[in-house]
Design an enzyme around this catalytic site. Structure first.
Site, PDB file in Angstrom:
ATOM      1  N   LYS A 198       0.830  -1.214   0.000  1.00 47.26           N
ATOM      2  CA  LYS A 198       0.000   0.000   0.000  1.00 47.26           C
ATOM      3  C   LYS A 198       0.859   1.256   0.000  1.00 47.26           C
ATOM      4  CE  LYS A 198      -3.837  -0.145   2.614  1.00 47.26           C
ATOM      5  NZ  LYS A 198      -4.667  -0.328   3.836  1.00 47.26           N
ATOM      6  N   GLY A 223      -8.155   4.229  -3.152  1.00 51.30           N
ATOM      7  CA  GLY A 223      -7.852   2.852  -3.566  1.00 51.30           C
ATOM      8  C   GLY A 223      -6.666   2.745  -4.513  1.00 51.30           C
ATOM      9  N   LYS A 225      -0.911  -7.498   5.944  1.00 54.32           N
ATOM     10  CA  LYS A 225      -1.565  -8.779   5.692  1.00 54.32           C
ATOM     11  C   LYS A 225      -2.794  -8.481   4.831  1.00 54.32           C
ATOM     12  CE  LYS A 225      -2.528 -13.115   6.564  1.00 54.32           C
ATOM     13  NZ  LYS A 225      -1.620 -14.132   6.030  1.00 54.32           N
ATOM     14  N   TYR A 226      -2.992  -9.269   3.783  1.00 52.59           N
ATOM     15  CA  TYR A 226      -4.178  -9.074   2.934  1.00 52.59           C
ATOM     16  C   TYR A 226      -5.300  -9.924   3.534  1.00 52.59           C
ATOM     17  CZ  TYR A 226      -6.988  -8.948  -1.350  1.00 52.59           C
ATOM     18  OH  TYR A 226      -7.987  -8.761  -2.271  1.00 52.59           O
ATOM     19  N   HIS A 269     -11.911  -1.096  -4.470  1.00 54.37           N
ATOM     20  CA  HIS A 269     -11.631  -0.526  -3.150  1.00 54.37           C
ATOM     21  C   HIS A 269     -12.301   0.827  -2.931  1.00 54.37           C
ATOM     22  CE1 HIS A 269      -8.833  -3.751  -2.892  1.00 54.37           C
ATOM     23  NE2 HIS A 269      -8.027  -3.247  -3.816  1.00 54.37           N
ATOM     24  N   ARG A 286     -11.713  14.475   7.894  1.00 54.09           N
ATOM     25  CA  ARG A 286     -12.627  15.385   7.186  1.00 54.09           C
ATOM     26  C   ARG A 286     -14.039  14.818   7.249  1.00 54.09           C
ATOM     27  NH1 ARG A 286     -13.660  11.898   3.154  1.00 54.09           N
ATOM     28  NH2 ARG A 286     -11.900  10.713   2.356  1.00 54.09           N
TER      29      ARG A 286
HETATM   30  P1  ADP Z   1      -7.633   4.305   0.456  1.00 55.75           P
HETATM   31  O1  ADP Z   1      -7.148   5.366   1.380  1.00 55.75           O
HETATM   32  O2  ADP Z   1      -6.880   4.227  -0.840  1.00 55.75           O
HETATM   33  O3  ADP Z   1      -9.119   4.327   0.285  1.00 55.75           O
HETATM   34  P2  ADP Z   1      -7.788   2.239   2.535  1.00 55.75           P
HETATM   35  O4  ADP Z   1      -6.628   1.859   3.377  1.00 55.75           O
HETATM   36  O5  ADP Z   1      -8.833   3.118   3.169  1.00 55.75           O
HETATM   37  O6  ADP Z   1      -7.252   2.913   1.181  1.00 55.75           O
HETATM   38  O7  ADP Z   1      -8.488   0.922   1.986  1.00 55.75           O
HETATM   39  C1  ADP Z   1      -9.521   0.977   1.017  1.00 55.75           C
HETATM   40  C2  ADP Z   1     -10.099  -0.402   0.826  1.00 55.75           C
HETATM   41  O8  ADP Z   1      -9.065  -1.315   0.385  1.00 55.75           O
HETATM   42  C3  ADP Z   1     -10.660  -1.053   2.086  1.00 55.75           C
HETATM   43  O9  ADP Z   1     -11.986  -0.653   2.353  1.00 55.75           O
HETATM   44  C4  ADP Z   1     -10.578  -2.507   1.694  1.00 55.75           C
HETATM   45  O10 ADP Z   1     -11.594  -2.844   0.778  1.00 55.75           O
HETATM   46  C5  ADP Z   1      -9.253  -2.600   0.954  1.00 55.75           C
HETATM   47  N1  ADP Z   1      -8.120  -2.918   1.875  1.00 55.75           N
HETATM   48  C6  ADP Z   1      -7.291  -2.051   2.468  1.00 55.75           C
HETATM   49  N2  ADP Z   1      -6.401  -2.701   3.257  1.00 55.75           N
HETATM   50  C7  ADP Z   1      -6.675  -4.015   3.164  1.00 55.75           C
HETATM   51  C8  ADP Z   1      -6.112  -5.219   3.731  1.00 55.75           C
HETATM   52  N3  ADP Z   1      -5.067  -5.179   4.553  1.00 55.75           N
HETATM   53  N4  ADP Z   1      -6.679  -6.407   3.401  1.00 55.75           N
HETATM   54  C9  ADP Z   1      -7.734  -6.475   2.537  1.00 55.75           C
HETATM   55  N5  ADP Z   1      -8.298  -5.391   1.966  1.00 55.75           N
HETATM   56  C10 ADP Z   1      -7.787  -4.175   2.266  1.00 55.75           C
END
Ligand code: ADP
Length: 447
Positions: free
Chosen positions: A158, A165, A201-202, A235, A291
């Site tokens: 990430k 997303g 971890k996913y 996402h 926000r």
């Molecule tokens: P962004 O800021 O880009 O929106 P987020 O960290 O808020 O990213 O995550 C957005 C979405 O991505 C989450 O709602 C979920 O669907 C997926 N996601 C994020 N982290 C994980 C993770 N560790 N495992 C599985 N899905 C994840």
């Protein structure tokens, strides 16, 4: 209280803020690009200033132009809305340096939570449970490999500056790690100008559940229940509901208290949302948004509290108008995000709306800037309307929402209304038994 607020945004959120200002008897100033000359928020504001041409980099993200506009009209506060500059700590600092109040949290909190690596370190110190992952940014492939070994596959790479997303890549196994690492880094560089990445971890089948908090300068910090935002594509949230069909009252109070205790320890001010993934009865922090959220109206529907009004009051140095004990959850609310996109290919479909018919009835709310004759510009986010429906319980809410989706007409451009109709007709939606991957899988199977 402020006498004049400049709304540094466009679309439905500009109108949302304008309405709250009117109720508080505060004069409003709309800013707009040349592409938004005919926008409804521009027509309804007390004053308006054109700040630049269509591209957002030259208008809605143009800090000198916005500050000059605020000075020109004598605004004493700026509301950044959602998106654009709402989570830009430099903007918040510049606004304050010009003796104008930024309606949002302190710049240091925006900055800390905007860096997702720092946000996770802070969250851990505040006692919030995290998704297992690397403690720092991952500088090279060797480092990525070591961290992934520790965490166990599948892993998610990430972007530290991530949002929307973007900059997020999955590696199901060791073979996929190098390409996921390289792709995430280059996507992050292109999208955010920052190629720092970290590993998590996913989680396989979690739900996305987030807690709304609010804090004033008198030490009142409250939580206003959670929002379930698992119906996602790429996402990105598509439908949100409150309360979550997956948790009971006891769990709700526990996670709400964890969130409000954490922000209270931070000395946080304003509205905020702590986002979690929820799997096997456990919550894992993913990020904090400093926000107003797009989906805030569902919380307003079940609590009866006007979040934007509270946000403005907090920024004006006034106390929250309620205490934790006053927050009562009443019924159920669902929001559908309606985008000007093809409901199957998701290709944006800007253009002129010739017919708009708004659904009505008890518990039905539309947050939108469209009207018959409105031209959806191609330059900005494709979200054109939010349909929010409230019912005494989840079942009634779904029935009302289905009817509202039958009534709404936005023609002739393509919109995601049909996608919402489809989702609302599924057994999974009826039961509330989805997770963050459900919609993506459903769309894959349909193609
Ligand atoms: P962004 O800021 O880009 O929106 P987020 O960290 O808020 O990213 O995550 C957005 C979405 O991505 C989450 O709602 C979920 O669907 C997926 N996601 C994020 N982290 C994980 C993770 N560790 N495992 C599985 N899905 C994840």
């Amino acid at each position: 209280m402020f006498s004049k607020i400049l709304i540094a945004n466009r679309g439905d959120v500009a109108l949302r803020v304008l309405r709250a200002c009117k109720e508080l008897n505060i004069k409003t100033v709309a800013i707009h690009s040349t592409a938004d000359n005919d926008s409804i928020h521009v027509r309804l504001a007390d004053e308006s200033v054109c700040i630049g041409p269509a591209p957002s980099s030259k208008s809605y993200l143009n800090i000198p132009a916005i500050i000059t506009a605020a000075q020109l009209v004598g605004a004493d506060a700026i509301h950044p809305g959602v998106g654009f500059l709402s989570e830009n700590p430099d903007f918040a600092e510049i606004v304050e340096a010009h003796n104008i109040v930024f309606i949002g949290p302190k710049p240091e909190h925006i900055r800390c939570m905007g860096d997702k690596i720092e946000a996770k370190i802070t969250a851990q110190k505040l006692g919030i449970p995290l998704v297992p992952g690397s403690e720092n940014d991952i500088y090279d492939f060797e480092n990525a490999y070591e961290e992934a070994q520790k965490i166990g596959y599948p892993v998610l790479i990430k972007a530290a500056s991530g949002g929307g997303g973007r900059g997020m890549k999955v590696a199901l196994n060791e073979e996929e790690l190098e390409s996921a690492f390289t792709a995430a880094k280059s996507e992050a560089k292109a999208a955010f100008g920052d190629d720092r990445v970290y590993i998590e971890k996913y989680l396989q089948n979690p739900r996305h559940i987030e807690v709304q908090i609010a804090a004033d300068k008198f030490g009142n910090t409250v939580h206003l229940g959670e929002r379930e935002c698992s119906i996602q594509r790429r996402h990105q949230k598509v439908i949100e509901e409150a309360p979550s069909p997956a948790i009971d009252n006891k769990t709700r109070n526990t996670i709400g208290e964890i969130a409000s205790n954490a922000v209270s320890k931070m000395g946080y001010l304003g509205l905020g949302t702590i986002e979690f993934l929820y799997e096997n009865d456990e919550f894992f922090f993913i990020e904090m948004n400093t926000r107003l959220q797009v989906e805030h109206p569902i919380t307003e529907a079940i609590t009866g509290i006007d979040l934007v009004r509270e946000q403005i009051m907090i920024a004006a140095g006034l106390p929250l108008s309620f205490k934790q004990n006053d927050v009562k959850i009443n019924g159920h609310a669902i929001e559908c995000r309606i985008n000007a996109e093809d409901p199957r290919t998701f290709i944006p479909s800007p253009g002129k709306i010739l017919q708009f018919h708004s659904p009505c009835g008890l518990g039905v709310r539309i947050e939108s800037c469209i009207y018959s004759g409105y031209e959806v510009p191609p330059y900005y986010d494709s979200l054109i309307a939010k349909l929010i429906v409230h019912g005494n319980n989840r079942n009634q809410c779904i029935l009302r929402l289905k009817q509202a989706l039958r009534e709404i007409v936005i023609e002739p451009i393509s919109t995601t209304i049909d996608l919402h109709r489809d989702i609302l007709n599924t057994e999974v939606m009826k039961k509330g038994s989805y997770d963050i991957r459900w919609l993506e899988n459903k769309l894959l199977n349909a193609n």
